[in-house]
Design a protein around this motif. Structure first.
Motif, PDB file in Angstrom:
ATOM      1  N   LEU B  38       5.891 -32.034  20.976  1.00 49.16           N
ATOM      2  CA  LEU B  38       7.089 -31.357  20.292  1.00 49.16           C
ATOM      3  C   LEU B  38       7.603 -30.380  21.038  1.00 49.16           C
ATOM      4  O   LEU B  38       9.012 -30.267  21.105  1.00 49.16           O
ATOM      5  CB  LEU B  38       6.832 -31.085  18.991  1.00 49.16           C
ATOM      6  CG  LEU B  38       6.371 -32.086  17.860  1.00 49.16           C
ATOM      7  CD1 LEU B  38       6.259 -31.760  16.523  1.00 49.16           C
ATOM      8  CD2 LEU B  38       7.325 -33.316  17.789  1.00 49.16           C
ATOM      9  N   HIS B  60      10.019 -32.798  12.632  1.00 47.95           N
ATOM     10  CA  HIS B  60       8.819 -31.826  12.657  1.00 47.95           C
ATOM     11  C   HIS B  60       8.858 -30.826  11.711  1.00 47.95           C
ATOM     12  O   HIS B  60      10.081 -30.558  11.294  1.00 47.95           O
ATOM     13  CB  HIS B  60       8.807 -31.069  14.302  1.00 47.95           C
ATOM     14  CG  HIS B  60      10.170 -30.535  14.191  1.00 47.95           C
ATOM     15  ND1 HIS B  60      10.200 -28.913  14.276  1.00 47.95           N
ATOM     16  CD2 HIS B  60      11.449 -30.606  14.560  1.00 47.95           C
ATOM     17  CE1 HIS B  60      11.336 -28.554  14.479  1.00 47.95           C
ATOM     18  NE2 HIS B  60      12.260 -29.413  14.675  1.00 47.95           N
ATOM     19  N   ASP B  61       7.781 -30.288  11.445  1.00 47.53           N
ATOM     20  CA  ASP B  61       7.770 -29.153  10.345  1.00 47.53           C
ATOM     21  C   ASP B  61       6.735 -28.123  10.655  1.00 47.53           C
ATOM     22  O   ASP B  61       6.917 -27.270  11.580  1.00 47.53           O
ATOM     23  CB  ASP B  61       7.744 -29.681   9.081  1.00 47.53           C
ATOM     24  CG  ASP B  61       8.040 -28.261   8.139  1.00 47.53           C
ATOM     25  OD1 ASP B  61       8.585 -27.309   8.533  1.00 47.53           O
ATOM     26  OD2 ASP B  61       7.726 -28.602   6.993  1.00 47.53           O
ATOM     27  N   ARG B  63       3.987 -28.332  12.773  1.00 47.79           N
ATOM     28  CA  ARG B  63       3.333 -28.521  13.993  1.00 47.79           C
ATOM     29  C   ARG B  63       1.804 -28.328  14.161  1.00 47.79           C
ATOM     30  O   ARG B  63       1.269 -27.470  15.131  1.00 47.79           O
ATOM     31  CB  ARG B  63       4.417 -27.535  14.897  1.00 47.79           C
ATOM     32  CG  ARG B  63       5.640 -27.946  15.113  1.00 47.79           C
ATOM     33  CD  ARG B  63       6.268 -27.529  16.350  1.00 47.79           C
ATOM     34  NE  ARG B  63       7.591 -28.120  16.258  1.00 47.79           N
ATOM     35  CZ  ARG B  63       8.529 -27.880  17.459  1.00 47.79           C
ATOM     36  NH1 ARG B  63       7.998 -27.620  18.388  1.00 47.79           N
ATOM     37  NH2 ARG B  63       9.704 -28.358  17.438  1.00 47.79           N
ATOM     38  N   ILE B  66      -0.535 -31.240   9.538  1.00 46.61           N
ATOM     39  CA  ILE B  66      -0.717 -31.088   8.016  1.00 46.61           C
ATOM     40  C   ILE B  66       0.355 -31.570   7.269  1.00 46.61           C
ATOM     41  O   ILE B  66       0.222 -31.779   5.988  1.00 46.61           O
ATOM     42  CB  ILE B  66      -1.448 -29.939   7.554  1.00 46.61           C
ATOM     43  CG1 ILE B  66      -0.550 -28.619   7.801  1.00 46.61           C
ATOM     44  CG2 ILE B  66      -2.722 -29.570   8.112  1.00 46.61           C
ATOM     45  CD1 ILE B  66      -0.948 -27.421   6.947  1.00 46.61           C
ATOM     46  N   GLY B  68       3.030 -33.720   7.936  1.00 45.50           N
ATOM     47  CA  GLY B  68       3.324 -35.211   8.129  1.00 45.50           C
ATOM     48  C   GLY B  68       4.690 -35.667   8.470  1.00 45.50           C
ATOM     49  O   GLY B  68       4.963 -36.749   8.286  1.00 45.50           O
ATOM     50  N   CYS B  70       6.139 -34.910  11.451  1.00 42.59           N
ATOM     51  CA  CYS B  70       6.383 -35.466  12.819  1.00 42.59           C
ATOM     52  C   CYS B  70       5.942 -36.912  12.860  1.00 42.59           C
ATOM     53  O   CYS B  70       5.382 -37.439  11.701  1.00 42.59           O
ATOM     54  CB  CYS B  70       5.623 -34.746  14.018  1.00 42.59           C
ATOM     55  SG  CYS B  70       3.948 -34.984  13.706  1.00 42.59           S
ATOM     56  N   CYS B  88       2.455 -33.785  16.637  1.00 40.18           N
ATOM     57  CA  CYS B  88       2.535 -32.246  16.939  1.00 40.18           C
ATOM     58  C   CYS B  88       1.501 -31.874  17.813  1.00 40.18           C
ATOM     59  O   CYS B  88       1.373 -30.959  18.314  1.00 40.18           O
ATOM     60  CB  CYS B  88       2.894 -31.660  15.647  1.00 40.18           C
ATOM     61  SG  CYS B  88       1.699 -32.030  14.273  1.00 40.18           S
ATOM     62  N   ILE B 164      -1.419 -37.413   5.135  1.00 40.03           N
ATOM     63  CA  ILE B 164      -0.534 -36.352   5.249  1.00 40.03           C
ATOM     64  C   ILE B 164       0.920 -37.105   4.870  1.00 40.03           C
ATOM     65  O   ILE B 164       1.912 -36.556   5.180  1.00 40.03           O
ATOM     66  CB  ILE B 164      -0.553 -35.658   6.621  1.00 40.03           C
ATOM     67  CG1 ILE B 164      -0.293 -36.726   7.577  1.00 40.03           C
ATOM     68  CG2 ILE B 164      -1.623 -34.839   6.586  1.00 40.03           C
ATOM     69  CD1 ILE B 164      -0.257 -36.026   9.184  1.00 40.03           C
TER      70      ILE B 164
HETATM   71  S1  FES Z   1       4.653 -31.474  12.129  1.00 39.61           S
HETATM   72 FE1  FES Z   1       3.637 -31.221  10.394  1.00 39.61          FE
HETATM   73  S2  FES Z   1       2.195 -32.906  10.870  1.00 39.61           S
HETATM   74 FE2  FES Z   1       3.215 -32.814  12.755  1.00 39.61          FE
END
Ligand code: FES
Lengths: 258, 256
Positions: B38, B60-61, B63, B66, B68, B70, B88, B164
């Motif tokens: 990412l 993405h969130d 990274r 955990i 889910g 991405c 990620c 996730i």
């Molecule tokens: S960005 Fe949260 S699991 Fe990959």
């Protein structure tokens, strides 16, 4: 799980298909895909059982001529007559055989119908990748089920015409009830023998994925013994393959002859 | 000491759900090999913004593997070639200098593309809404030892709860079936005492909702290979068993 977005989105909320109106109990199982897989697995086991028994019965071809009531007869022909006389005199001749045949036909039709409807559902749900896909677990057997299935069904039609009913691709020498001779004449034609070999390879491939998959669909699962499911699939498919392919080869090699 | 990679990316660009999409080639230059996948996209996007090109939208969130969020198809594999790794967590040191990397969004008829690499995964929310909960009086939490749970059961539930909800299983499935996700969510609750009262109504309604959106499982096993949390195919078998029991039990219940 919802995503940050700058564009309006609503299409993901819309179901691809409506929930069907619930039919009464046992039929309601068949309305769902998981239930259809369940039916497919049970009918599959029935059909595999038939194929295995059919192969074992065919091994009688190797016994050739045997003494019977003081005369010589082909053991295969005696076996075929015994099938027609199953449970005689408790039941009239042919009745048990026809019950079995109708049961098998029912299992076959359910198997085909569930496969057809589930395939349509999956094809409608899939959206193909535009780039190259790289598969890890899906093997040739699992990916070719929708090809080997119709091959097996076609083969069944030809096989029934050839050696049960005696029309179409059957030989001119076909005589109803002379099972041994019919097999020798039919498989004596190299093209037909090769056709049988190819079809039986398709049968074995279909059965290999089918057996493993059926355990999974029925929820027969114990992490401790799961490796046995693959093993059972390999063993049964292998035995059926070796047995069935041996017959055309044995006829061509004159091991089974008149 | 980190080395730097020069890569060629083929990225799916699509402006809107109904707009036509296509692969667009970008050069990714001087990517440190200790950056994540990412972060590599971040670097490429900075270059695109500098050149007045619309940056690539990608999901993405957290990274850290955990949340889910991405999840893209990398060279034809969900979350890339590494096992048990979310996008990620995938590091650029797993690639070599000069590689060409194709990046495509998840594909399933029920996952429309929102933009570029982002797809709409609401169908998974619908499945959770159909039964991915327990009904219990809230308020003060119970005593930790009130409900005794065998260690093996707790472990098994935890394995399922590791999901996730990224959707890689559905993306990887040639049938676009939602079995692995749904079965993990089911087993997470169905294996625990707290989940028992609603076990069979939950199973029936979550499976029925799943089937409104996704395809039918043919037991390829692609999902478990793609899963960044190594969710087991066994959960699918548990779900199949529970579903038939649910049909039988829910029927006897409805006749009472
Ligand atoms: S960005 Fe949260 S699991 Fe990959």
């Amino acid at each position: 799980m919802s995503l940050p977005t700058t564009t309006p989105r609503n299409s993901g909320d819309l179901p691809m298909r409506d929930k069907p109106r619930q039919l009464p109990f046992p039929l309601s199982i068949y309305q769902s895909a998981v239930g259809k897989k369940w039916v497919m697995a049970i009918t599959g086991f029935i059909l595999v059982g038939f194929v295995l028994a059919h192969m074992i019965g065919n091994l009688k071809l190797y016994l050739g001529l045997v003494e019977h009531n003081g005369a010589l007869a082909y053991d295969t022909d005696l076996y075929a007559e015994a099938l027609r006389e199953l449970l005689v005199p408790i039941m009239p001749r042919l009745v048990v055989l026809w019950i079995l045949r109708i049961g098998l036909l029912g299992a076959l039709l359910l198997h085909i119908h569930s496969a057809y409807t589930l395939s349509r559902m999956s094809l409608a749900s899939d959206f193909k990748y535009q780039g190259k896909r790289d598969f890890l677990a899906a093997n040739f057997a699992s990916r070719s089920m929708r090809v080997t299935g119709p091959i097996v069904a076609l083969y069944l039609v030809f096989h029934l015409a050839d050696l049960t009913l005696g029309f179409g691709i059957a030989t001119g020498e076909f005589v109803r009830g002379d099972v041994y001779a019919n097999v020798v004449y039919s498989l004596g034609r190299p093209v037909v023998a090769i056709g049988y070999i190819i079809a039986n390879i398709a049968v074995a491939i279909h059965i290999y994925h089918g057996i493993w998959s059926a355990f999974q669909s029925l929820g027969i699962n114990n992490p401790k013994y799961n490796y046995l499911r693959r093993l059972a699939a390999k063993a049964v498919a292998g035995i059926i393959l070796v047995g069935n392919v041996s017959f055309p080869i044995a006829v061509l090699a004159n091991i089974i002859s008149l | 000491m980190s080395t730097e990679l020069n890569l060629t990316l083929q990225v799916w660009r699509q402006a809107a759900p109904d707009a036509p999409g296509s692969f667009v080639t970008y050069e990714a230059k001087n990517i440190p090999d200790d950056s994540s996948f990412l972060e590599m996209l971040d670097i490429v996007n900075e270059g695109l913004i500098d050149n007045d090109v619309e940056p690539i939208e990608f999901p993405h969130d957290c990274r850290e593997g955990i949340c889910g969020t991405c999840g893209v198809m990398i060279n034809g594999r969900a979350h890339g070639q590494e096992r048990a790794t979310a996008t990620c967590q995938l590091h650029m040191r797993k690639f070599s200098d000069g590689d060409t990397i194709a990046i495509e969004p998840w594909r399933a008829a029920a996952f429309p593309v929102i933009k570029d690499l982002i797809v709409d995964r609401s169908p998974m929310d619908k499945i959770i809404q159909a039964g991915g909960y327990i009904t219990a009086p809230t308020g003060t939490g119970g005593d930790a030892n009130d409900t005794l749970i065998p260690k093996e059961v707790a472990e098994s539930a935890m394995d399922a709860a590791a999901c996730i909800g990224c959707g890689a299983c559905i993306a990887a499935c040639p049938n676009s079936a939602g079995q692995l996700f749904t079965s993990a969510k089911l087993w997470h609750l169905n294996s625990l005492p707290q989940g028992q009262p609603e076990r069979f109504t939950r199973t029936e309604s979550m499976v029925d909702t799943m089937e409104q959106f996704f395809g039918a499982c043919t037991n390829h096993g692609e999902c478990a290979e793609a899963c960044p949390k190594e969710i087991s195919l066994d959960f699918i078998a548990y779900m199949n068993g529970d579903y038939i029991k649910a049909k039988i039990k829910n029927r006897s219940r409805s006749s009472q």
